[in-house]
Design an enzyme around this catalytic site. Sequence first.
Site, short mmCIF file in Angstrom:
data_model
loop_
_atom_site.label_atom_id
_atom_site.label_comp_id
_atom_site.label_asym_id
_atom_site.label_seq_id
_atom_site.Cartn_x
_atom_site.Cartn_y
_atom_site.Cartn_z
N ASP A 279 0.83 -1.19 0.00
CA ASP A 279 0.00 0.00 0.00
C ASP A 279 0.87 1.25 0.00
OD1 ASP A 279 -2.70 1.16 0.21
OD2 ASP A 279 -2.01 1.87 2.17
N GLU A 334 1.10 -0.58 -5.23
CA GLU A 334 -0.06 0.32 -5.23
C GLU A 334 0.47 1.73 -5.43
OE1 GLU A 334 -1.99 3.28 -4.35
OE2 GLU A 334 -1.87 2.64 -2.25
N ASP A 387 -11.23 1.86 -1.18
CA ASP A 387 -11.41 3.29 -0.94
C ASP A 387 -12.36 3.94 -1.94
OD1 ASP A 387 -9.84 3.62 1.33
OD2 ASP A 387 -8.00 3.91 0.18
#
Length: 490
Positions: A279, A334, A387
């Site tokens: 992430d 990511e 998200d």
Amino acid sequence: MNLPRSSGVLMHVTSLPGSQSIGCFGKEAYEFIDFLADCGFTWWQVLPFCMADECNSPYKSYSAFGGNPYFVDLRALQKVGLLTADELTAVKEDQPYACEYEKLAETRMDLLRLAADRVSPFEREKVEAYIEKHQELSQFCDFMALRRANGGTPWYEWTVAEPDNNERFAWAFIQYTFMAQWSAVRAYANKRGIKIMGDMPIYVAYDSCDVWANRDLFQLDKDGCPTAVAGCPPDYFSEDGQLWGNPLYDWKRMETDNFAWWSTRMAHMLTLFDGVRIDHFRGLESYWSIPADAESAKEGHWVKGPGKPFIKRMYEVAAEMEAVTGQPAVIVAEDLGEATPALEKFVKESGFPNMHVIQFAFDGNPQNTHLPHNYLANSVAYTGTHDNNTLLGFIWELDDDSRRKVLAYCGYTSENWDTPDAYRAVMRTLFASVANLAILPIQDVLGYGADTRMNIPGCPEGNWRYRVTSAQLDSIDKNYFRKLNSLYGR
């Protein structure tokens, strides 16, 4: 690090059906794996397995290594005599559509402590031997026991120095059981041709075992207080940016031992999963450093991250794990957020597959990297992440002209957009792209709207609660997805 052409579904363990107020490693996990295999999917992507914070987010945890106690299947503990049927009935969920975090906070740990108290001396030795072989889990058990001994206060306020032995063993038992149950789930998934993609938050919480046990690895002053914290600048999620508050790493110090802590962390993740999504990967090229006393993320500035030496070490760890398991280890970058030439170059040089989200594609720029015609093969394409809005919610909330352009791009030109055909046109476009891996959140597989989205960034309330039911999963047209995967060679 190329991926074979394939597809998968994004759904966190918490969203699984069940009767325990939250998804867990029980029979519903095995049934979901069967569902994926029956649909022709190859990957199950999950969110972080660590404990969640006070807002139920798994991206800010007490440990980067410790597993979430809520994932332990209580029914398995009943089968071996550590819990009774009446004890399980007493904590049975009240409704199946959302995680009942308040109820879990009141009941779950006491129930697990009760089970731990009933462990036989022989099993107790096995638990303790396992934990002592895994230093980071042992530290986590110490940390959580000390935290309770100090009334739940953060480590930098502790006065009690010794943990209660029974409490420490309870945490050891939880971690041992967590690992054993998950290992069985993953083995079943692999047997059915399903791989698991884990998710690794780049940062850890200030009040965490990771900082408590490794203070020299973070940007802290002599009193142990952060001098700078993490976040991100203003972007499409937030006009003020996001002030996460996590302490920043001392990357120069970490490089002196060849990123030993990170190496152990990645090895742990590749023990749990077949692939790992890092992430906020852009923080490894440059990170947003915000003064610890800042009121807004706008006050931050960019600082160079660890760069190529870090990537080199992660490749070495992946190769080491492949040698042990005999299976290719996948690392996904990511790289969402503000795109810069330096970041694009860094991601490309890393060799890790990067990410595209089709909801970010339609800003009028034909060179937008999230438009499918700009994808590269070594990438992972999503209709949305945890998200994002759901795909149906995204389409629904567009103005008429924007919606018409999105659907036209995806080959749907009818004015009647409120049909499954319109919605599926976007999914087909994603699956037809050259991206080697296409991922659909479970909400998009179901065709659900914005009321089922997992998280709204910057909004601390009401997130991370979404769950499916067995009946909803059974209603999905598996034949449609089998054909979709077959048609586009996934």
